[in-house]
Design a protein around this motif. Sequence first.
Motif, PDB file in Angstrom:
ATOM      1  N   PHE A  16       0.840  -1.191   0.000  1.00 44.61           N
ATOM      2  CA  PHE A  16       0.000   0.000   0.000  1.00 44.61           C
ATOM      3  C   PHE A  16       0.881   1.249   0.000  1.00 44.61           C
ATOM      4  O   PHE A  16       1.561   1.535   0.992  1.00 44.61           O
ATOM      5  CB  PHE A  16      -0.924   0.004   1.215  1.00 44.61           C
ATOM      6  N   GLY A  17       0.866   1.985  -1.112  1.00 50.16           N
ATOM      7  CA  GLY A  17       1.596   3.236  -1.208  1.00 50.16           C
ATOM      8  C   GLY A  17       3.077   3.096  -0.913  1.00 50.16           C
ATOM      9  O   GLY A  17       3.747   2.182  -1.402  1.00 50.16           O
ATOM     10  N   SER A  18       3.585   3.998  -0.069  1.00 49.15           N
ATOM     11  CA  SER A  18       5.012   4.000   0.252  1.00 49.15           C
ATOM     12  C   SER A  18       5.390   2.922   1.262  1.00 49.15           C
ATOM     13  O   SER A  18       6.578   2.688   1.511  1.00 49.15           O
ATOM     14  CB  SER A  18       5.415   5.375   0.788  1.00 49.15           C
ATOM     15  N   ASP A  19       4.388   2.277   1.850  1.00 47.44           N
ATOM     16  CA  ASP A  19       4.635   1.194   2.801  1.00 47.44           C
ATOM     17  C   ASP A  19       4.954  -0.079   2.019  1.00 47.44           C
ATOM     18  O   ASP A  19       4.079  -0.663   1.388  1.00 47.44           O
ATOM     19  CB  ASP A  19       3.406   0.993   3.686  1.00 47.44           C
ATOM     20  N   THR A  20       6.196  -0.508   2.064  1.00 48.71           N
ATOM     21  CA  THR A  20       6.619  -1.667   1.270  1.00 48.71           C
ATOM     22  C   THR A  20       6.369  -3.000   1.973  1.00 48.71           C
ATOM     23  O   THR A  20       6.665  -4.052   1.408  1.00 48.71           O
ATOM     24  CB  THR A  20       8.112  -1.560   0.920  1.00 48.71           C
ATOM     25  N   ALA A  21       5.826  -2.963   3.209  1.00 43.27           N
ATOM     26  CA  ALA A  21       5.516  -4.212   3.912  1.00 43.27           C
ATOM     27  C   ALA A  21       4.436  -4.966   3.149  1.00 43.27           C
ATOM     28  O   ALA A  21       3.386  -4.413   2.822  1.00 43.27           O
ATOM     29  CB  ALA A  21       5.063  -3.913   5.332  1.00 43.27           C
ATOM     30  N   GLU A  22       4.675  -6.230   2.879  1.00 38.18           N
ATOM     31  CA  GLU A  22       3.743  -7.025   2.075  1.00 38.18           C
ATOM     32  C   GLU A  22       2.624  -7.600   2.942  1.00 38.18           C
ATOM     33  O   GLU A  22       2.855  -8.111   4.026  1.00 38.18           O
ATOM     34  CB  GLU A  22       4.504  -8.152   1.378  1.00 38.18           C
ATOM     35  N   ARG A  23       1.404  -7.494   2.429  1.00 35.82           N
ATOM     36  CA  ARG A  23       0.237  -8.069   3.097  1.00 35.82           C
ATOM     37  C   ARG A  23      -0.330  -9.210   2.272  1.00 35.82           C
ATOM     38  O   ARG A  23      -0.176  -9.237   1.052  1.00 35.82           O
ATOM     39  CB  ARG A  23      -0.870  -7.028   3.268  1.00 35.82           C
ATOM     40  N   SER A  24      -1.027 -10.094   2.947  1.00 39.84           N
ATOM     41  CA  SER A  24      -1.815 -11.132   2.267  1.00 39.84           C
ATOM     42  C   SER A  24      -3.232 -10.600   2.102  1.00 39.84           C
ATOM     43  O   SER A  24      -3.819 -10.065   3.048  1.00 39.84           O
ATOM     44  CB  SER A  24      -1.824 -12.410   3.104  1.00 39.84           C
ATOM     45  N   VAL A  25      -3.778 -10.728   0.900  1.00 36.80           N
ATOM     46  CA  VAL A  25      -5.100 -10.183   0.612  1.00 36.80           C
ATOM     47  C   VAL A  25      -5.958 -11.260  -0.052  1.00 36.80           C
ATOM     48  O   VAL A  25      -5.508 -11.939  -0.972  1.00 36.80           O
ATOM     49  CB  VAL A  25      -5.017  -8.954  -0.319  1.00 36.80           C
ATOM     50  N   VAL A  26      -7.198 -11.391   0.427  1.00 39.74           N
ATOM     51  CA  VAL A  26      -8.182 -12.253  -0.214  1.00 39.74           C
ATOM     52  C   VAL A  26      -9.394 -11.393  -0.544  1.00 39.74           C
ATOM     53  O   VAL A  26     -10.015 -10.814   0.351  1.00 39.74           O
ATOM     54  CB  VAL A  26      -8.599 -13.441   0.682  1.00 39.74           C
ATOM     55  N   ILE A  27      -9.697 -11.270  -1.826  1.00 31.82           N
ATOM     56  CA  ILE A  27     -10.808 -10.438  -2.293  1.00 31.82           C
ATOM     57  C   ILE A  27     -11.869 -11.329  -2.908  1.00 31.82           C
ATOM     58  O   ILE A  27     -11.576 -12.138  -3.801  1.00 31.82           O
ATOM     59  CB  ILE A  27     -10.337  -9.405  -3.331  1.00 31.82           C
ATOM     60  N   THR A  28     -13.102 -11.196  -2.441  1.00 32.96           N
ATOM     61  CA  THR A  28     -14.217 -11.962  -2.977  1.00 32.96           C
ATOM     62  C   THR A  28     -15.230 -10.989  -3.570  1.00 32.96           C
ATOM     63  O   THR A  28     -15.629 -10.026  -2.908  1.00 32.96           O
ATOM     64  CB  THR A  28     -14.894 -12.802  -1.879  1.00 32.96           C
ATOM     65  N   MET A  29     -15.638 -11.230  -4.819  1.00 36.74           N
ATOM     66  CA  MET A  29     -16.602 -10.368  -5.499  1.00 36.74           C
ATOM     67  C   MET A  29     -17.754 -11.205  -6.040  1.00 36.74           C
ATOM     68  O   MET A  29     -17.552 -12.346  -6.462  1.00 36.74           O
ATOM     69  CB  MET A  29     -15.928  -9.620  -6.652  1.00 36.74           C
ATOM     70  N   LYS A  30     -18.937 -10.626  -5.987  1.00 32.63           N
ATOM     71  CA  LYS A  30     -20.129 -11.303  -6.485  1.00 32.63           C
ATOM     72  C   LYS A  30     -20.974 -10.300  -7.248  1.00 32.63           C
ATOM     73  O   LYS A  30     -21.106  -9.147  -6.817  1.00 32.63           O
ATOM     74  CB  LYS A  30     -20.940 -11.897  -5.319  1.00 32.63           C
ATOM     75  N   ARG A  31     -21.542 -10.724  -8.389  1.00 34.10           N
ATOM     76  CA  ARG A  31     -22.422  -9.837  -9.141  1.00 34.10           C
ATOM     77  C   ARG A  31     -23.610  -9.401  -8.280  1.00 34.10           C
ATOM     78  O   ARG A  31     -24.082 -10.186  -7.473  1.00 34.10           O
ATOM     79  CB  ARG A  31     -22.960 -10.571 -10.383  1.00 34.10           C
ATOM     80  N   PRO A  32     -24.109  -8.169  -8.428  1.00 36.20           N
ATOM     81  CA  PRO A  32     -23.620  -7.191  -9.390  1.00 36.20           C
ATOM     82  C   PRO A  32     -22.465  -6.350  -8.873  1.00 36.20           C
ATOM     83  O   PRO A  32     -21.646  -5.872  -9.642  1.00 36.20           O
ATOM     84  CB  PRO A  32     -24.850  -6.315  -9.646  1.00 36.20           C
ATOM     85  N   ASN A  33     -22.345  -6.162  -7.543  1.00 35.42           N
ATOM     86  CA  ASN A  33     -21.308  -5.259  -7.040  1.00 35.42           C
ATOM     87  C   ASN A  33     -20.918  -5.558  -5.597  1.00 35.42           C
ATOM     88  O   ASN A  33     -20.451  -4.673  -4.876  1.00 35.42           O
ATOM     89  CB  ASN A  33     -21.759  -3.799  -7.164  1.00 35.42           C
ATOM     90  N   LEU A  34     -21.106  -6.792  -5.144  1.00 36.43           N
ATOM     91  CA  LEU A  34     -20.771  -7.141  -3.766  1.00 36.43           C
ATOM     92  C   LEU A  34     -19.277  -7.429  -3.647  1.00 36.43           C
ATOM     93  O   LEU A  34     -18.674  -7.999  -4.549  1.00 36.43           O
ATOM     94  CB  LEU A  34     -21.573  -8.358  -3.313  1.00 36.43           C
ATOM     95  N   MET A  35     -18.703  -7.029  -2.510  1.00 32.60           N
ATOM     96  CA  MET A  35     -17.265  -7.224  -2.317  1.00 32.60           C
ATOM     97  C   MET A  35     -16.946  -7.504  -0.855  1.00 32.60           C
ATOM     98  O   MET A  35     -17.579  -6.952   0.050  1.00 32.60           O
ATOM     99  CB  MET A  35     -16.492  -5.998  -2.806  1.00 32.60           C
ATOM    100  N   HIS A  36     -15.937  -8.365  -0.648  1.00 31.62           N
ATOM    101  CA  HIS A  36     -15.454  -8.682   0.694  1.00 31.62           C
ATOM    102  C   HIS A  36     -13.943  -8.846   0.603  1.00 31.62           C
ATOM    103  O   HIS A  36     -13.434  -9.544  -0.273  1.00 31.62           O
ATOM    104  CB  HIS A  36     -16.095  -9.979   1.200  1.00 31.62           C
ATOM    105  N   THR A  37     -13.219  -8.167   1.511  1.00 28.87           N
ATOM    106  CA  THR A  37     -11.753  -8.198   1.475  1.00 28.87           C
ATOM    107  C   THR A  37     -11.206  -8.490   2.865  1.00 28.87           C
ATOM    108  O   THR A  37     -11.662  -7.911   3.854  1.00 28.87           O
ATOM    109  CB  THR A  37     -11.197  -6.845   0.989  1.00 28.87           C
ATOM    110  N   VAL A  38     -10.237  -9.382   2.920  1.00 24.34           N
ATOM    111  CA  VAL A  38      -9.510  -9.667   4.156  1.00 24.34           C
ATOM    112  C   VAL A  38      -8.034  -9.381   3.900  1.00 24.34           C
ATOM    113  O   VAL A  38      -7.419  -9.978   3.016  1.00 24.34           O
ATOM    114  CB  VAL A  38      -9.686 -11.131   4.601  1.00 24.34           C
ATOM    115  N   THR A  39      -7.482  -8.440   4.657  1.00 20.81           N
ATOM    116  CA  THR A  39      -6.073  -8.060   4.519  1.00 20.81           C
ATOM    117  C   THR A  39      -5.346  -8.434   5.800  1.00 20.81           C
ATOM    118  O   THR A  39      -5.718  -7.972   6.888  1.00 20.81           O
ATOM    119  CB  THR A  39      -5.932  -6.551   4.258  1.00 20.81           C
ATOM    120  N   THR A  40      -4.314  -9.266   5.679  1.00 20.63           N
ATOM    121  CA  THR A  40      -3.586  -9.760   6.844  1.00 20.63           C
ATOM    122  C   THR A  40      -2.139  -9.292   6.789  1.00 20.63           C
ATOM    123  O   THR A  40      -1.463  -9.434   5.768  1.00 20.63           O
ATOM    124  CB  THR A  40      -3.617 -11.294   6.898  1.00 20.63           C
ATOM    125  N   SER A  41      -1.673  -8.707   7.898  1.00 19.01           N
ATOM    126  CA  SER A  41      -0.283  -8.274   8.000  1.00 19.01           C
ATOM    127  C   SER A  41       0.269  -8.719   9.344  1.00 19.01           C
ATOM    128  O   SER A  41      -0.418  -9.388  10.125  1.00 19.01           O
ATOM    129  CB  SER A  41      -0.178  -6.749   7.868  1.00 19.01           C
TER     130      SER A  41
END
Length: 208
Positions: A16-41
Amino acid sequence: MLKQIEEIRLTASATFGSDTAERSVVITMKRPNLMHTVTTSTTGKVVSGFDGTTAWAVDPQTGGAAPLVLEQSTASSLSSPQMDSTLGYLRAMVAGQTIQMIGNDEVNGSKVYHLRAKWSDGNAFDYYIDQNTFMIAKTSTQIQQAGAVQLIESYPTKYRKLNGVTLPYSLDVRVAGQSVFEMQIQQVELNPAIDAGLFNMPQPSGGK
């Protein structure tokens, strides 16, 4: 094939931006516009979602365990097809939205076709299609955030074919020209079994 894709789950690493620390991300999307994101650091886990109306997040570092409702501009950006750059302007065509040819342009030294999709909510999204590969080289849109208009651009690359659909496995998202999010996708699941309740904002502890 596109019409058969109702749900997508992406597993990726991200910075994310200038922060070079790597995160694990799981993004789930469903029609028409539903979204769920889990970001782990290393500092914990942040969960966010959009149920079609309300954007929410659970961030232990800022709000404890209670879910927070995000501002309307965030909800608007999450509800937009811009967030679904994995399928890009083709999703607009599948959804029956108007596609307008703006002209020829250039992205990172490559010649592109500049198209504009207008959606039912009045928002317009620009897609830049590589004239040689016909893959999306860039997408852009403008949103209102914190009282100002922000230009959001996405640069998908490293395309691969999965079950007959060609998808980008790398994404660079920029706001006002500055990179704010870079993602390297390790796994894409098409139409995984997803509980519809996943996208709803969790009830506060002790809530009904």
